[in-house]
Design a protein around this motif. Structure first.
Motif, PDB file in Angstrom:
ATOM      1  N   ARG A  29      43.140  39.072  44.891  1.00 40.31           N
ATOM      2  CA  ARG A  29      41.755  38.639  44.685  1.00 40.31           C
ATOM      3  C   ARG A  29      41.524  37.267  45.307  1.00 40.31           C
ATOM      4  N   VAL A  30      42.502  36.392  45.159  1.00 40.33           N
ATOM      5  CA  VAL A  30      42.398  35.049  45.735  1.00 40.33           C
ATOM      6  C   VAL A  30      42.463  35.114  47.257  1.00 40.33           C
ATOM      7  N   VAL A  70      46.529  24.809  48.374  1.00 39.37           N
ATOM      8  CA  VAL A  70      46.224  24.206  47.080  1.00 39.37           C
ATOM      9  C   VAL A  70      44.982  24.859  46.465  1.00 39.37           C
ATOM     10  N   VAL A  71      43.954  25.124  47.282  1.00 44.94           N
ATOM     11  CA  VAL A  71      42.763  25.830  46.788  1.00 44.94           C
ATOM     12  C   VAL A  71      43.166  27.186  46.211  1.00 44.94           C
ATOM     13  N   ALA A  72      43.999  27.909  46.960  1.00 47.96           N
ATOM     14  CA  ALA A  72      44.434  29.234  46.519  1.00 47.96           C
ATOM     15  C   ALA A  72      45.316  29.144  45.273  1.00 47.96           C
ATOM     16  N   ARG A  73      46.216  28.194  45.243  1.00 47.10           N
ATOM     17  CA  ARG A  73      47.149  28.048  44.115  1.00 47.10           C
ATOM     18  C   ARG A  73      46.398  27.718  42.823  1.00 47.10           C
ATOM     19  N   MET A  74      45.434  26.813  42.906  1.00 48.81           N
ATOM     20  CA  MET A  74      44.683  26.443  41.703  1.00 48.81           C
ATOM     21  C   MET A  74      43.877  27.632  41.188  1.00 48.81           C
ATOM     22  N   LEU A  78      44.337  29.820  37.549  1.00 50.89           N
ATOM     23  CA  LEU A  78      43.221  30.007  36.621  1.00 50.89           C
ATOM     24  C   LEU A  78      43.005  31.474  36.270  1.00 50.89           C
ATOM     25  N   ILE A  79      43.324  32.387  37.193  1.00 54.29           N
ATOM     26  CA  ILE A  79      43.079  33.816  36.923  1.00 54.29           C
ATOM     27  C   ILE A  79      44.363  34.577  36.609  1.00 54.29           C
ATOM     28  N   ALA A  80      45.473  33.873  36.473  1.00 58.87           N
ATOM     29  CA  ALA A  80      46.745  34.532  36.163  1.00 58.87           C
ATOM     30  C   ALA A  80      46.625  35.351  34.889  1.00 58.87           C
ATOM     31  N   GLY A  81      47.308  36.488  34.885  1.00 54.38           N
ATOM     32  CA  GLY A  81      47.261  37.351  33.716  1.00 54.38           C
ATOM     33  C   GLY A  81      46.106  38.323  33.749  1.00 54.38           C
ATOM     34  N   LEU A 102      35.450  30.009  45.227  1.00 51.34           N
ATOM     35  CA  LEU A 102      35.334  30.339  43.801  1.00 51.34           C
ATOM     36  C   LEU A 102      34.211  31.331  43.537  1.00 51.34           C
ATOM     37  N   SER A 103      33.178  31.319  44.374  1.00 48.56           N
ATOM     38  CA  SER A 103      32.025  32.198  44.148  1.00 48.56           C
ATOM     39  C   SER A 103      32.413  33.669  44.172  1.00 48.56           C
TER      40      SER A 103
END
Length: 219
Positions: A29-30, A70-74, A78-81, A102-103
């Motif tokens: 998704r990221v 870093v954008v992708a990692r953050m 946040l959406i892990a799980g 993020l949108s």
């Protein structure tokens, strides 16, 4: 941009996404969100040839566009799980690039920028993308946006020496906040804050990072 240039940019973006996958970004998704956003449209024309390098680039005003990893990692943290970002607050909109990414992961993105001229640039950059769920605000990011809180996700694109209390207070139950934290040593780490179902906060210190400092006020 000519059709040929657009094709070249898309190919460069696809190669960048593959590099991100190779160095550890796993959530498709990221990666899809990163692939949808033309990063070259958010940097200075003179730097457009470097837009798809995995590096931060200067924006002026003492600010940078964050490194794609870093954008992708953050976002991935946040959406892990399997969770969704939901209603998301971004502190430090900069040129608008991260808000655009993020949108594609959030129901709504509220992006705050303290530098008015930089926010104008973000608006200009985002306008052609026609992203209906992104809202920009000229404000002191450390104070958040209490009028539209709580937020399911909060992401800071600037480093603070302490967790801003106002932002924690605007975090929804089972919400997550990710931010660069400047430690007493001067080194920065990525800090993940999770509000538990009972209201308690869980903090996890993760990767070493390097961000511009979070400053108060507006200009």
């Amino acid at each position: 941009m000519t059709p040929q240039a657009a094709t070249q940019a898309q190919r460069a973006r696809a190669r960048m996404v593959e590099r991100l996958r190779e160095i550890g970004i796993r959530d498709e998704r990221v990666l899809d969100a990163i692939n949808r956003v033309p990063r070259h449209a958010f940097v200075e024309e003179a730097l457009a040839s470097r837009a798809y390098e995995d590096t931060a680039l200067p924006l002026g005003f003492g600010q940078t566009i964050s490194q794609p990893f870093v954008v992708a990692r953050m976002a991935e943290l946040l959406i892990a799980g399997g969770r969704m970002l939901g209603k998301t607050l971004e502190v430090g909109a900069g040129c608008g690039y991260q808000a655009a990414v993020l949108s594609y992961l959030a129901s709504d993105v509220y992006a705050i920028e303290r530098i008015g001229k930089l926010l104008d640039r973000a608006r200009s950059n985002l306008r052609p993308l026609r992203l209906p769920n992104v809202r920009l605000k000229h404000a002191d990011g450390s104070l958040g946006l209490s009028e539209v809180a709580p937020f399911d996700s909060i992401i800071l694109a600037a480093a603070a020496s302490a967790v801003p209390r106002a932002l924690v207070d605007q975090l929804a139950p089972e919400g997550r906040m990710i931010m660069p934290l400047t430690q007493s040593s001067g080194h920065q780490v990525m800090l993940l804050i999770e509000r538990q179902r009972n209201g308690a906060l869980k903090e996890s210190r993760l990767d070493a990072v390097r961000f511009v400092p979070l400053l108060p006020g507006t200009e």
